[in-house]
Write a protein that holds these residues in place. Structure first.
Motif, short mmCIF file in Angstrom:
data_model
loop_
_atom_site.label_atom_id
_atom_site.label_comp_id
_atom_site.label_asym_id
_atom_site.label_seq_id
_atom_site.Cartn_x
_atom_site.Cartn_y
_atom_site.Cartn_z
N LEU A 87 0.83 -1.21 0.00
CA LEU A 87 0.00 0.00 0.00
C LEU A 87 0.87 1.26 0.00
O LEU A 87 0.65 2.18 -0.79
CB LEU A 87 -0.93 0.01 1.22
N GLN A 95 3.94 9.54 -0.99
CA GLN A 95 3.63 10.25 -2.23
C GLN A 95 4.43 11.56 -2.29
O GLN A 95 4.67 12.08 -3.38
CB GLN A 95 2.12 10.52 -2.31
N PHE A 145 -2.40 4.10 5.69
CA PHE A 145 -2.83 5.02 4.63
C PHE A 145 -2.09 6.35 4.72
O PHE A 145 -1.73 6.94 3.70
CB PHE A 145 -4.35 5.25 4.71
N LEU A 156 -7.55 0.07 -5.98
CA LEU A 156 -7.60 0.74 -4.68
C LEU A 156 -8.85 1.59 -4.54
O LEU A 156 -9.06 2.22 -3.51
CB LEU A 156 -6.37 1.63 -4.50
N LEU A 198 -3.72 9.29 -6.75
CA LEU A 198 -2.43 8.85 -7.25
C LEU A 198 -2.22 9.24 -8.70
O LEU A 198 -1.27 8.80 -9.34
CB LEU A 198 -2.29 7.33 -7.07
N GLY A 199 -3.14 10.04 -9.24
CA GLY A 199 -2.90 10.62 -10.56
C GLY A 199 -3.44 9.80 -11.72
O GLY A 199 -3.13 10.08 -12.88
N TYR A 220 3.50 5.72 -6.87
CA TYR A 220 3.05 5.53 -8.25
C TYR A 220 3.14 6.81 -9.10
O TYR A 220 3.58 6.76 -10.25
CB TYR A 220 1.62 4.97 -8.25
N PRO A 221 2.76 7.98 -8.56
CA PRO A 221 2.85 9.19 -9.39
C PRO A 221 4.28 9.46 -9.87
O PRO A 221 4.48 10.08 -10.90
CB PRO A 221 2.39 10.31 -8.45
N PHE A 246 2.37 2.08 -3.23
CA PHE A 246 1.47 2.73 -4.20
C PHE A 246 1.61 4.25 -4.15
O PHE A 246 1.37 4.94 -5.13
CB PHE A 246 0.01 2.35 -3.94
N GLY A 247 1.98 4.77 -2.99
CA GLY A 247 2.18 6.20 -2.87
C GLY A 247 3.23 6.72 -3.84
O GLY A 247 3.24 7.89 -4.20
N VAL A 300 -3.55 0.04 -9.55
CA VAL A 300 -3.92 1.27 -8.84
C VAL A 300 -5.44 1.41 -8.78
O VAL A 300 -6.01 1.76 -7.75
CB VAL A 300 -3.29 2.50 -9.52
N MET A 310 1.16 5.96 3.17
CA MET A 310 1.09 6.03 1.72
C MET A 310 1.09 7.49 1.25
O MET A 310 1.79 7.85 0.31
CB MET A 310 -0.17 5.32 1.21
#
Lengths: 252, 319
Positions: free
Chosen positions: A95, A152, A145, B208, B216-217, A101-102, A98-99, B205, A148
């Protein structure tokens, strides 16, 4: 800077947010308070482009959130809502990763891994990193969370009632973490709070909403007066200074 | 703490089982003439592989896009919609004109109609405020019945000759699949898969949920639209080949989530496909030789899948 200009949200005849114009400077912790149904969460969601606006415009560092590509905004602004959908087979580390991902587009580099480790450490989650999210308590999941969101690594962090479902100990820890994130990492944190006293103790700036409008805003000292509290909540309160902090008593 | 199994190991085991099922289906009880039996069975197996791919991928993706484990394209009436589209076409054009059309063109047209309808469905069911899951299931079931009833109604008032033609089209099954469509269907399935080839990580993604994926874009609307187009194409493929199979997708998608210690679509999609192959090829082999064709594979799969569906709803843990 986050600028909201004439932002409204209507559902048919019902107006939830009514022409809010608000400028939140960079840096520090801003708390949005107000009674249930004041439009706090809706405003936050519109700032973070999760909810389309009925009217108005929101700019983050000059970028119009309705027009800027999501991937660009995701590097500047993140939001954590109250209840999040979780696929069961996700570990805490998954999880938090995933932060990134950008930044990584799903192909994490060594730098991304370092960010993930730092976020896990910041929230004292190292011991839980390999646990599946559905094996955690509500408070632990909330921390995952937040980790996460920290991973980011955005300048602006919006938190929608982050103290929900947290006990006293974890609520205080969460607010201290928010302060640390603002002071040590230079984040701009905007959060919706239900507990006036948490806002008084931890926020630099308080925005009070009622009936979809911004009723007043200012420093904790300006908002923490019996008159202001009565105007915001329709509740009689006394304000006491305890240990250098303003605490409102309204329980009896 | 759950013992962390290696997703690749699980995939290898499933792959071996699927290969075994396919081999079993190809070779069990062949008496004499291999030269006849093998090509005959190979065509059936190819159909099953295509259907397995179409059903597994469309269901897993649909569930990712809608964020739940109960709704499937079949539960939402997508395959009934395909039957309806085809019936309306025959009704409007007449069987002779219908039969005279280029099959590829026709299939493409049907898929286009499916895509258009799925967007309408999407807007009606998912537009605006978020709806409760039970309302969605109810809406889907009602729509499925509506589509089936409309198709049934049209089939009754249609010319009997044209009905016979349609019947031939719809009563395709795993025993007598539509071989004529195999190549076009394979091309369509391939096209759908290519559409999603580079989106695997974005789907991780997407799983989620809407809000986190936007944060997350991810361009959430575009990814959901892409999935809906793929689902419409894949449902058309499987329904054209073997008719509606209501609960196969639900069965394999949930089994895939259960056995696969991973949330990644790069693992989940192959797992669901291999499980579908095991169900179809293995099930058909056992059915043909173990039970001597006494019952149909569809009945068994729908029976097992239906039980699972009820169990999922009753357990109420699924969002």
């Amino acid at each position: 800077m986050i600028e909201a200009i004439g932002v409204s949200k209507r559902y048919g005849e019902t107006v939830v947010v009514d022409g809010v114009t608000l400028r939140l400077p960079r840096g520090g912790v801003t708390a949005i308070i107000g009674p249930n149904g004041a439009g706090k969460s809706s405003l936050l969601s519109m700032i973070a482009r999760l909810l389309p606006m009925s009217a108005g415009q929101v700019r983050v560092d000059g970028l119009d959130v309705a027009r800027t590509p999501g991937a660009v905004l995701a590097k500047r602004l993140s939001i954590l809502r109250q209840d999040n959908h979780l696929p069961a087979r996700l570990t805490v580390r998954d999880l938090v990763a995933f932060g990134r991902y950008p930044h990584s587009g799903g192909r994490p580099t060594r730098e991304d891994a370092a960010h993930v480790e730092r976020a896990l450490r910041y929230l004292a989650l190292e011991g839980l990193a390999e646990r599946f999210l559905d094996e955690l308590s509500g408070g632990q999941r909330q921390r995952a969370f937040v980790a996460m969101v920290l991973a980011q690594d955005t300048d602006y962090v919006l938190l929608d009632e982050p103290l929900n479902s947290l006990d006293m100990q974890h609520a205080v820890a969460m607010m201290r973490l928010v302060r640390r994130a603002a002071e040590e990492l230079g984040k701009t944190v905007v959060l919706v709070l239900h507990d006036l006293n948490f806002a008084s103790c931890h926020a630099d700036h308080i925005v009070a909403m009622r009936d979809g409008r911004v009723l007043m805003q200012g420093s904790p000292a300006a908002i923490m007066t019996p008159e202001a509290i009565a105007a915001i909540y329709d509740v009689e309160a006394t304000v006491h200074e305890i240990g250098g902090r303003l605490i409102a008593a309204y329980f009896a | 703490m759950t013992a962390a199994r290696d997703p690749r190991l699980v995939l290898a085991v499933l792959g071996a089982l699927a290969l075994g099922s396919a081999a079993l289906f190809m070779t069990w009880g062949v008496n004499g003439a291999w030269g006849f039996a093998l090509p005959f069975r190979a065509a059936k197996l190819a159909t099953m592989l295509l259907v397995a791919h179409a059903v597994a991928v469309s269901t897993v993706l649909f569930q990712t896009a809608t964020g739940n484990r109960i709704l499937t394209p079949a539960v939402m009436g997508f395959d009934q919609l395909y039957v309806l589209v085809q019936t309306v076409l025959v009704f409007a054009l007449g069987a002779s004109a219908f039969a005279g059309l280029d099959r590829r063109l026709l299939f493409a047209g049907e898929v286009a109609a499916m895509i258009a309808f799925s967007f309408l469905l999407h807007a009606a069911l998912f537009g605006g405020a978020r709806r409760s899951l039970h309302l969605l299931v109810l809406g889907g079931v009602v729509l499925g019945v509506l589509f089936r009833s409309l198709a049934g109604f049209l089939q009754r008032i249609i010319d009997p000759n044209e009905f016979a033609f349609l019947q031939d089209r719809f009563f395709a099954s795993f025993n007598s699949p539509h071989h004529g469509l195999l190549a076009i269907a394979a091309a369509m399935a391939l096209a759908a898969s290519l559409l999603g080839w580079r989106a695997l990580r974005r789907w991780d993604v997407l799983s989620l949920g809407r809000e986190v994926s936007i944060t997350l874009g991810l361009d959430h609307r575009r990814e959901v639209t892409r999935i809906l187009v793929m689902v419409a194409m894949l449902v058309s493929v499987s329904t054209a080949l073997v008719g509606p199979v209501t609960f196969l997708g639900l069965l394999v998608a949930n089994l895939a989530h259960a056995v696969m210690p991973s949330f990644r679509h790069a693992h989940l999609l192959p797992a669901a496909f291999l499980l579908a192959v095991i169900c179809l090829a293995g099930g058909q082999a056992v059915l043909e030789h173990g039970f001597g064709f006494d019952t149909s594979l569809r009945v068994i799969i729908d029976f097992l899948g239906g039980i699972l569906f009820i169990a999922l709803l009753v357990r109420g843990k699924v969002r």
